[in-house]
Design a protein around this motif. Structure first.
Motif, PDB file in Angstrom:
ATOM      1  N   MET A   1       0.822  -1.194   0.000  1.00  0.00           N
ATOM      2  CA  MET A   1       0.000   0.000   0.000  1.00  0.00           C
ATOM      3  C   MET A   1       0.869   1.261   0.000  1.00  0.00           C
ATOM      4  O   MET A   1       0.574   2.202  -0.716  1.00  0.00           O
ATOM      5  CB  MET A   1      -0.910  -0.028   1.239  1.00  0.00           C
ATOM      6  N   ASN A   2       1.923   1.230   0.781  1.00  0.00           N
ATOM      7  CA  ASN A   2       2.829   2.372   0.864  1.00  0.00           C
ATOM      8  C   ASN A   2       3.478   2.655  -0.492  1.00  0.00           C
ATOM      9  O   ASN A   2       3.665   3.804  -0.880  1.00  0.00           O
ATOM     10  CB  ASN A   2       3.884   2.105   1.944  1.00  0.00           C
ATOM     11  N   LYS A   3       3.825   1.592  -1.199  1.00  0.00           N
ATOM     12  CA  LYS A   3       4.434   1.724  -2.531  1.00  0.00           C
ATOM     13  C   LYS A   3       3.485   2.442  -3.481  1.00  0.00           C
ATOM     14  O   LYS A   3       3.897   3.289  -4.279  1.00  0.00           O
ATOM     15  CB  LYS A   3       4.782   0.323  -3.060  1.00  0.00           C
ATOM     16  N   ARG A   4       2.229   2.121  -3.375  1.00  0.00           N
ATOM     17  CA  ARG A   4       1.227   2.745  -4.238  1.00  0.00           C
ATOM     18  C   ARG A   4       1.158   4.253  -3.981  1.00  0.00           C
ATOM     19  O   ARG A   4       1.064   5.050  -4.911  1.00  0.00           O
ATOM     20  CB  ARG A   4      -0.123   2.093  -3.986  1.00  0.00           C
ATOM     21  N   PHE A   5       1.181   4.657  -2.713  1.00  0.00           N
ATOM     22  CA  PHE A   5       1.159   6.071  -2.378  1.00  0.00           C
ATOM     23  C   PHE A   5       2.404   6.770  -2.915  1.00  0.00           C
ATOM     24  O   PHE A   5       2.332   7.902  -3.400  1.00  0.00           O
ATOM     25  CB  PHE A   5       1.059   6.273  -0.861  1.00  0.00           C
ATOM     26  N   GLU A   6       3.534   6.110  -2.834  1.00  0.00           N
ATOM     27  CA  GLU A   6       4.767   6.697  -3.367  1.00  0.00           C
ATOM     28  C   GLU A   6       4.658   6.909  -4.868  1.00  0.00           C
ATOM     29  O   GLU A   6       5.091   7.953  -5.385  1.00  0.00           O
ATOM     30  CB  GLU A   6       5.955   5.792  -3.044  1.00  0.00           C
ATOM     31  N   ASP A   7       4.089   5.938  -5.564  1.00  0.00           N
ATOM     32  CA  ASP A   7       3.907   6.069  -7.012  1.00  0.00           C
ATOM     33  C   ASP A   7       2.983   7.237  -7.348  1.00  0.00           C
ATOM     34  O   ASP A   7       3.253   8.025  -8.258  1.00  0.00           O
ATOM     35  CB  ASP A   7       3.347   4.775  -7.609  1.00  0.00           C
ATOM     36  N   VAL A   8       1.893   7.320  -6.602  1.00  0.00           N
ATOM     37  CA  VAL A   8       0.938   8.410  -6.834  1.00  0.00           C
ATOM     38  C   VAL A   8       1.614   9.755  -6.552  1.00  0.00           C
ATOM     39  O   VAL A   8       1.475  10.708  -7.329  1.00  0.00           O
ATOM     40  CB  VAL A   8      -0.325   8.222  -5.960  1.00  0.00           C
ATOM     41  N   ASN A   9       2.367   9.837  -5.468  1.00  0.00           N
ATOM     42  CA  ASN A   9       3.058  11.090  -5.137  1.00  0.00           C
ATOM     43  C   ASN A   9       4.083  11.459  -6.198  1.00  0.00           C
ATOM     44  O   ASN A   9       4.244  12.632  -6.545  1.00  0.00           O
ATOM     45  CB  ASN A   9       3.721  10.989  -3.766  1.00  0.00           C
ATOM     46  N   ARG A  10       4.768  10.465  -6.736  1.00  0.00           N
ATOM     47  CA  ARG A  10       5.729  10.718  -7.809  1.00  0.00           C
ATOM     48  C   ARG A  10       5.024  11.258  -9.045  1.00  0.00           C
ATOM     49  O   ARG A  10       5.503  12.194  -9.697  1.00  0.00           O
ATOM     50  CB  ARG A  10       6.487   9.428  -8.138  1.00  0.00           C
ATOM     51  N   ARG A  11       3.887  10.688  -9.361  1.00  0.00           N
ATOM     52  CA  ARG A  11       3.117  11.167 -10.522  1.00  0.00           C
ATOM     53  C   ARG A  11       2.657  12.605 -10.304  1.00  0.00           C
ATOM     54  O   ARG A  11       2.711  13.433 -11.213  1.00  0.00           O
ATOM     55  CB  ARG A  11       1.909  10.267 -10.778  1.00  0.00           C
ATOM     56  N   ILE A  12       2.185  12.879  -9.092  1.00  0.00           N
ATOM     57  CA  ILE A  12       1.734  14.240  -8.770  1.00  0.00           C
ATOM     58  C   ILE A  12       2.898  15.218  -8.903  1.00  0.00           C
ATOM     59  O   ILE A  12       2.752  16.295  -9.482  1.00  0.00           O
ATOM     60  CB  ILE A  12       1.120  14.290  -7.353  1.00  0.00           C
ATOM     61  N   ASP A  13       4.062  14.831  -8.394  1.00  0.00           N
ATOM     62  CA  ASP A  13       5.245  15.692  -8.512  1.00  0.00           C
ATOM     63  C   ASP A  13       5.582  15.963  -9.970  1.00  0.00           C
ATOM     64  O   ASP A  13       5.913  17.093 -10.351  1.00  0.00           O
ATOM     65  CB  ASP A  13       6.451  15.057  -7.811  1.00  0.00           C
ATOM     66  N   ARG A  14       5.501  14.928 -10.794  1.00  0.00           N
ATOM     67  CA  ARG A  14       5.795  15.087 -12.224  1.00  0.00           C
ATOM     68  C   ARG A  14       4.794  16.030 -12.882  1.00  0.00           C
ATOM     69  O   ARG A  14       5.169  16.897 -13.686  1.00  0.00           O
ATOM     70  CB  ARG A  14       5.772  13.730 -12.924  1.00  0.00           C
ATOM     71  N   ILE A  15       3.530  15.860 -12.549  1.00  0.00           N
ATOM     72  CA  ILE A  15       2.496  16.726 -13.119  1.00  0.00           C
ATOM     73  C   ILE A  15       2.705  18.170 -12.677  1.00  0.00           C
ATOM     74  O   ILE A  15       2.599  19.097 -13.489  1.00  0.00           O
ATOM     75  CB  ILE A  15       1.086  16.219 -12.711  1.00  0.00           C
ATOM     76  N   GLU A  16       3.019  18.369 -11.408  1.00  0.00           N
ATOM     77  CA  GLU A  16       3.272  19.725 -10.921  1.00  0.00           C
ATOM     78  C   GLU A  16       4.462  20.348 -11.633  1.00  0.00           C
ATOM     79  O   GLU A  16       4.443  21.533 -11.984  1.00  0.00           O
ATOM     80  CB  GLU A  16       3.498  19.721  -9.409  1.00  0.00           C
ATOM     81  N   GLN A  17       5.501  19.574 -11.873  1.00  0.00           N
ATOM     82  CA  GLN A  17       6.670  20.091 -12.592  1.00  0.00           C
ATOM     83  C   GLN A  17       6.302  20.424 -14.029  1.00  0.00           C
ATOM     84  O   GLN A  17       6.725  21.453 -14.569  1.00  0.00           O
ATOM     85  CB  GLN A  17       7.815  19.077 -12.559  1.00  0.00           C
ATOM     86  N   ASP A  18       5.488  19.582 -14.652  1.00  0.00           N
ATOM     87  CA  ASP A  18       5.023  19.870 -16.012  1.00  0.00           C
ATOM     88  C   ASP A  18       4.253  21.176 -16.050  1.00  0.00           C
ATOM     89  O   ASP A  18       4.423  21.987 -16.973  1.00  0.00           O
ATOM     90  CB  ASP A  18       4.138  18.728 -16.541  1.00  0.00           C
ATOM     91  N   ILE A  19       3.410  21.395 -15.061  1.00  0.00           N
ATOM     92  CA  ILE A  19       2.630  22.637 -14.993  1.00  0.00           C
ATOM     93  C   ILE A  19       3.559  23.832 -14.857  1.00  0.00           C
ATOM     94  O   ILE A  19       3.380  24.853 -15.541  1.00  0.00           O
ATOM     95  CB  ILE A  19       1.608  22.573 -13.837  1.00  0.00           C
ATOM     96  N   ARG A  20       4.567  23.734 -14.002  1.00  0.00           N
ATOM     97  CA  ARG A  20       5.528  24.837 -13.850  1.00  0.00           C
ATOM     98  C   ARG A  20       6.257  25.096 -15.168  1.00  0.00           C
ATOM     99  O   ARG A  20       6.463  26.254 -15.552  1.00  0.00           O
ATOM    100  CB  ARG A  20       6.527  24.526 -12.732  1.00  0.00           C
ATOM    101  N   ASP A  21       6.649  24.019 -15.843  1.00  0.00           N
ATOM    102  CA  ASP A  21       7.338  24.174 -17.131  1.00  0.00           C
ATOM    103  C   ASP A  21       6.448  24.867 -18.151  1.00  0.00           C
ATOM    104  O   ASP A  21       6.896  25.750 -18.896  1.00  0.00           O
ATOM    105  CB  ASP A  21       7.786  22.810 -17.665  1.00  0.00           C
TER     106      ASP A  21
END
Length: 53
Positions: free
Chosen positions: A1-21
Motif C-alpha cells: 500500500m505504501n508503494k502505491r502512495f509513493e507512485d501516486v506522489n511521484r506522478r503528482i510531482d511530475r504533473i506539478e513540474q510539467d505545470i511549472r514548465d
C-alpha cells in the motif's frame, strides 16, 4: 500500500513540474508575442493604444 502512495506522489510531482514548465513557456511566449506586436506596430506605422488621443 505504501508503494502505491509513493507512485501516486511521484506522478503528482511530475504533473506539478510539467505545470511549472508550461507556465514558464507561456511567459516566454507572451514576451515574444509582445515583441512581435511592437515590431508590427513599427513596421505598419500603427499608433499604439497609448498614443491615441
Amino acid at each position: 500500500m505504501n508503494k502505491r502512495f509513493e507512485d501516486v506522489n511521484r506522478r503528482i510531482d511530475r504533473i506539478e513540474q510539467d505545470i511549472r514548465d508550461i507556465r514558464t513557456e507561456l511567459k516566454e511566449m507572451r514576451k515574444e508575442i509582445t515583441e512581435i506586436k511592437v515590431l508590427l506596430y513599427r513596421v505598419l506605422e500603427i499608433p499604439h493604444k497609448e498614443d491615441k488621443g
